[in-house]
Enzyme design. Sequence first.
Site, PDB file in Angstrom:
ATOM      1  N   THR A 149       4.151   2.568   5.580  1.00  0.00           N
ATOM      2  CA  THR A 149       2.752   2.118   5.603  1.00  0.00           C
ATOM      3  C   THR A 149       1.966   3.066   6.500  1.00  0.00           C
ATOM      4  O   THR A 149       2.485   3.507   7.530  1.00  0.00           O
ATOM      5  CB  THR A 149       2.613   0.678   6.141  1.00  0.00           C
ATOM      6  OG1 THR A 149       1.234   0.445   6.498  1.00  0.00           O
ATOM      7  CG2 THR A 149       3.444   0.412   7.392  1.00  0.00           C
ATOM      8  N   ASP A 152       4.698  -4.876   6.031  1.00  0.00           N
ATOM      9  CA  ASP A 152       5.043  -6.254   6.403  1.00  0.00           C
ATOM     10  C   ASP A 152       5.154  -7.200   5.203  1.00  0.00           C
ATOM     11  O   ASP A 152       6.042  -8.060   5.169  1.00  0.00           O
ATOM     12  CB  ASP A 152       4.118  -6.812   7.491  1.00  0.00           C
ATOM     13  CG  ASP A 152       2.654  -6.696   7.151  1.00  0.00           C
ATOM     14  OD1 ASP A 152       2.322  -6.162   6.072  1.00  0.00           O
ATOM     15  OD2 ASP A 152       1.829  -7.160   7.957  1.00  0.00           O
ATOM     16  N   GLY A 155       0.840  -1.200   0.000  1.00  0.00           N
ATOM     17  CA  GLY A 155       0.000   0.000   0.000  1.00  0.00           C
ATOM     18  C   GLY A 155       0.872   1.246   0.000  1.00  0.00           C
ATOM     19  O   GLY A 155       1.790   1.362   0.812  1.00  0.00           O
ATOM     20  N   ARG A 199      -6.050  -2.851   8.808  1.00  0.00           N
ATOM     21  CA  ARG A 199      -6.562  -4.212   8.665  1.00  0.00           C
ATOM     22  C   ARG A 199      -6.297  -5.046   9.917  1.00  0.00           C
ATOM     23  O   ARG A 199      -7.152  -5.746  10.405  1.00  0.00           O
ATOM     24  CB  ARG A 199      -5.869  -4.848   7.463  1.00  0.00           C
ATOM     25  CG  ARG A 199      -6.717  -5.726   6.648  1.00  0.00           C
ATOM     26  CD  ARG A 199      -6.023  -6.204   5.423  1.00  0.00           C
ATOM     27  NE  ARG A 199      -4.677  -5.661   5.224  1.00  0.00           N
ATOM     28  CZ  ARG A 199      -4.095  -5.547   4.046  1.00  0.00           C
ATOM     29  NH1 ARG A 199      -4.737  -5.900   2.975  1.00  0.00           N
ATOM     30  NH2 ARG A 199      -2.864  -5.086   3.942  1.00  0.00           N
ATOM     31  N   ASP A 257       2.207  -0.456  11.716  1.00  0.00           N
ATOM     32  CA  ASP A 257       2.201  -1.763  12.381  1.00  0.00           C
ATOM     33  C   ASP A 257       3.508  -2.536  12.196  1.00  0.00           C
ATOM     34  O   ASP A 257       3.497  -3.732  11.906  1.00  0.00           O
ATOM     35  CB  ASP A 257       1.003  -2.596  11.878  1.00  0.00           C
ATOM     36  CG  ASP A 257       1.036  -2.799  10.379  1.00  0.00           C
ATOM     37  OD1 ASP A 257       1.840  -2.140   9.700  1.00  0.00           O
ATOM     38  OD2 ASP A 257       0.252  -3.632   9.888  1.00  0.00           O
ATOM     39  N   ARG A 269       1.181  -5.111  -5.065  1.00  0.00           N
ATOM     40  CA  ARG A 269       1.284  -6.265  -4.160  1.00  0.00           C
ATOM     41  C   ARG A 269       1.545  -7.439  -5.092  1.00  0.00           C
ATOM     42  O   ARG A 269       0.717  -7.753  -5.942  1.00  0.00           O
ATOM     43  CB  ARG A 269      -0.010  -6.472  -3.380  1.00  0.00           C
ATOM     44  CG  ARG A 269      -0.388  -5.250  -2.521  1.00  0.00           C
ATOM     45  CD  ARG A 269      -1.533  -5.593  -1.592  1.00  0.00           C
ATOM     46  NE  ARG A 269      -2.168  -4.407  -1.019  1.00  0.00           N
ATOM     47  CZ  ARG A 269      -1.749  -3.781   0.077  1.00  0.00           C
ATOM     48  NH1 ARG A 269      -0.691  -4.231   0.728  1.00  0.00           N
ATOM     49  NH2 ARG A 269      -2.393  -2.724   0.529  1.00  0.00           N
ATOM     50  N   ASP A 271      -0.347   2.189   8.303  1.00  0.00           N
ATOM     51  CA  ASP A 271      -0.872   1.422   9.441  1.00  0.00           C
ATOM     52  C   ASP A 271      -0.043   1.522  10.719  1.00  0.00           C
ATOM     53  O   ASP A 271      -0.521   1.194  11.802  1.00  0.00           O
ATOM     54  CB  ASP A 271      -1.005  -0.061   9.070  1.00  0.00           C
ATOM     55  CG  ASP A 271      -2.092  -0.302   8.041  1.00  0.00           C
ATOM     56  OD1 ASP A 271      -2.848   0.639   7.740  1.00  0.00           O
ATOM     57  OD2 ASP A 271      -2.186  -1.436   7.534  1.00  0.00           O
TER      58      ASP A 271
HETATM   59  O1  F6P Z   1      -1.643  -1.547   4.569  1.00  0.00           O
HETATM   60  C1  F6P Z   1      -2.164  -0.307   4.269  1.00  0.00           C
HETATM   61  C2  F6P Z   1      -3.633  -0.393   3.960  1.00  0.00           C
HETATM   62  O2  F6P Z   1      -4.094   0.895   3.614  1.00  0.00           O
HETATM   63  C3  F6P Z   1      -4.512  -0.989   5.061  1.00  0.00           C
HETATM   64  O3  F6P Z   1      -4.822  -0.080   6.080  1.00  0.00           O
HETATM   65  C4  F6P Z   1      -5.708  -1.439   4.266  1.00  0.00           C
HETATM   66  O4  F6P Z   1      -6.386  -2.472   4.922  1.00  0.00           O
HETATM   67  C5  F6P Z   1      -5.089  -1.933   2.989  1.00  0.00           C
HETATM   68  O5  F6P Z   1      -3.859  -1.250   2.844  1.00  0.00           O
HETATM   69  C6  F6P Z   1      -5.929  -1.721   1.761  1.00  0.00           C
HETATM   70  O6  F6P Z   1      -5.267  -2.279   0.684  1.00  0.00           O
HETATM   71  P1  F6P Z   1      -5.680  -2.074  -0.848  1.00  0.00           P
HETATM   72  O7  F6P Z   1      -5.283  -0.666  -1.221  1.00  0.00           O
HETATM   73  O8  F6P Z   1      -4.876  -3.090  -1.567  1.00  0.00           O
HETATM   74  O9  F6P Z   1      -7.143  -2.261  -0.917  1.00  0.00           O
END
Ligand code: F6P
Length: 323
Positions: free
Chosen positions: A127, A103, A11, A173, A131, A72, A129
């Site tokens: 990120t 991660d 992300g 998440r 995390d 990803r 997050d």
């Molecule tokens: O890891 C960052 C994040 O924004 C999370 O908070 C969220 O759950 C996820 O990515 C969303 O991913 P995508 O943009 O692939 O839908």
Amino acid sequence: MKRIAVFTSGGDAPGMNAAIRAVVRTCIYHGIKAYGIRRGYEGMIEGDIIKMDSLSVSNILQRGGTILNSARSERFRTKKGRKLAYQNLKKHKIDGIVAIGGDGTFTGANVFTKEYPAISFVGLPGTIDNDLLGTDFTIGYDTALNTAMNAIDNIKDTANAHNRLFFVEVMGRDAGFIALRSGIACGAEAVLIPEEKTSIAALVRTLKKNYERKKASNIVVVAEGDDAGGAYQIAEKVKKKFSKFDIRVTILGHLQRGGTPTSMERVLASRLGMEGVKALLAGKKGVMVGQIHNDIVYTPFGESIKHNSKLNPLLLELVEVLS
Ligand code: F6P
């Protein structure tokens, strides 16, 4: 070390551009050739690798997103994908990598580093997050937090005008960092996060008490990964138990991922970008470069991805006492 490549993966997060700029300019400062890999591991597998110079990172410090794009990658999870990636890096004679991501990015880097130790990998925490173990804050978190805070402030205005109960879902998440701090910053009545078991009965008790003492509005901030479900599901459960509430739900979603990075973000990303290159030049590999109490800290990839669990209990107490 002669050639270093930088990429962003997973992300995207505000501040990634500032980190790319810092990596490229630090390389140039030290007489190292700088490269960029587009679309994270996908670009590595496909050989989408470009030469970068000082001008190629001009005027990006203040921009959200990532000029190198992100992805990803499922293919990088396979041996075949990683082999192709290695071959492309060899072709460009790249001997050092700065990976900016979360991660998933470091899980991939950890495996790759063991299979192909000739290429040194370091990571920068990127990120929204927050995390990752091994840094107080990740690149992207402060901006996302401020975006969430501003949005919740706006929601609070209309919630007050109509005496409504709002459930606001923020990203995260597996982690409640955005929810917890934005909740505190906005004076939320409750914050629901994956790290803490959610009791709908207890939540209803608190909200009912507020209703009875005629509190103008109630804001509940919900992390998207909460164990009781998303904001819509939780709102439904609450409505069933106490139908007098006039409830609305807002999902903030991806608007938290974009936008102009805050000054905190730009400085953190710039510092980590420079330190990432310095770490490679000092012979470090297989580590995430983070910042704890203003000091630079190196955490092995395998440790950094044992995320979460480090929520400050004092912040939970703040929600409880001040709401
Ligand atoms: O890891 C960052 C994040 O924004 C999370 O908070 C969220 O759950 C996820 O990515 C969303 O991913 P995508 O943009 O692939 O839908």
